[in-house]
Scaffold this active site. Sequence first.
Site, short mmCIF file in Angstrom:
data_model
loop_
_atom_site.label_atom_id
_atom_site.label_comp_id
_atom_site.label_asym_id
_atom_site.label_seq_id
_atom_site.Cartn_x
_atom_site.Cartn_y
_atom_site.Cartn_z
N GLU A 12 -6.02 6.92 1.25
CA GLU A 12 -5.02 5.89 1.56
C GLU A 12 -5.02 5.75 3.07
O GLU A 12 -4.56 6.63 3.79
CB GLU A 12 -3.64 6.29 1.02
CG GLU A 12 -2.67 5.13 0.96
CD GLU A 12 -1.81 5.01 2.21
OE1 GLU A 12 -2.11 4.13 3.04
OE2 GLU A 12 -0.85 5.78 2.34
N CYS A 19 1.85 2.80 7.56
CA CYS A 19 0.61 2.11 7.16
C CYS A 19 0.90 0.73 6.58
O CYS A 19 0.03 -0.15 6.62
CB CYS A 19 -0.15 2.96 6.14
SG CYS A 19 0.79 3.33 4.65
N ASN A 43 3.37 10.52 10.12
CA ASN A 43 4.29 9.41 10.31
C ASN A 43 5.42 9.35 9.26
O ASN A 43 6.54 8.96 9.58
CB ASN A 43 3.53 8.08 10.35
CG ASN A 43 2.75 7.81 9.08
OD1 ASN A 43 2.07 8.68 8.55
ND2 ASN A 43 2.85 6.59 8.59
#
Length: 481
Positions: free
Chosen positions: A254, A288, A152
């Site tokens: 993460e 995120c 992403n």
Amino acid sequence: MASETRQLFIGGESVPALEGRTTDDLNPFTGEVHAVVAAGSVEDVTRAVDAAQEAFAGWAATPPSARRKILLKAADLLETRTAEVVALMAAEVGGVGGWAGFNVVLASNILREAAAAVSQPVGEVLTTDTPGQLSLALREPLGVVAAFAPWNAPVILSTRAVAAPLAAGNTVVLKPSEDAPIAAGLFIAGVLHEAGLPAGVLNVVTNAPEDAAEVAKALITDSRVRAVNFTGSTEVGRIVGTLAAQHLKPAVLELGGKNSLLVLDDADLDHSVDAATFGSFHNAGQICMSVDRVLVHESVAEEFTAKLVAKVGSLPHGDPADPGTVIGPVINQRSADRVANLVAEAVENGARVRTGNDGTATVLDNVSPSMRIFREEIFGPAVVVVPVADDDEAVAIANDTEHGLTAGIMTEDSQRGFGLARRIQTGIVHVGNQTVDDEPQAPFGGVKASGYGRFGGRWGVEAFSATRWVTIASEHGHFPF
């Protein structure tokens, strides 16, 4: 027809997969093949780790100034290739020009921060009760690091996956996402190699989607791999973290977020609308840190929502290669279907679509905690607006999630905002700003199901180092027997 063919990167060279297999790298906007890449296997992982292990001693012994020079040169080279990144991210992951440009800016600064970190102190002198003894805590590199980079924010997150480990003196085997094998892996390896990184210090194994689990397992469980870092979904992160723990290897994870933006009753509503729009729909919500829930004080909720709907409804969608496009495609049909299902289920249960719901940026209200869209990470171009009675309710809803990555608080009273920030259970909070922010010198990471460990600054170097206790006796000690 594919525009290019790319191989694995092992031992400083582009090499085909041992089995000769390849996989298609698709353009998410057109559905056409952007590139054909090598489909690595378990055997390719082994030879990549072979190369990294062989290069480790030499890289760990490389003077800090030499490591710094390579990282700084890579940062400068990366900036000269901005146009290439813009074209690559549009074709490979559907990223619009502004997002791609930001990937270059932040990734370059991650490399510069890593360059600064190579000369951090590598230990400290400890107190001791033993006469004539020098007691030291020494920080040393771990060895081979397994790194996983998602699609992403491919240039940012592939750079982050390798920069701190390299700065600390480790070597790396990087497995990029199957949706971005070039932008999330091969590209940054090429930049660092051009900058002078020695052969074998960074290796990249690409793979076919159906081989992902097997390839990842082989990399994590190789006995020569001493640490793991992974950025991606919480679902996959649980698997990676469990596997690393079974083999007693430290991991930095993460993972996903269910991020809230609090809009207090004293907030500047026009500014808050701009912040919410950016935080929710930058990169089509595929970050995120994206805003999933806007928690707005009920006294200003309708005015805020009307303004938000007007702004979001005007955002240009379309071809990511068009400079005028703000919102490009989601990464694949599976992702598009998942977001559409979240919206459809919410509407069936009473939610109201204020704009969108046809593949475009979507704003919903009248949502309830029983709805999946209220509780699950959206990771796409949709956001829900939830009126709250007061600050306490806003904090309670923000904390009512298994995730804990980031949050934003829109208020004109920074003292009030800071007080709320201390109560929100996330690794990151921004007072007076939305949720999407990143700086390479800051400790980046979440709590709860958003992961553990920190990237950034000294925290990143410490995460990929081992601390040893070493003593040096300057006189003969006395033994009781």
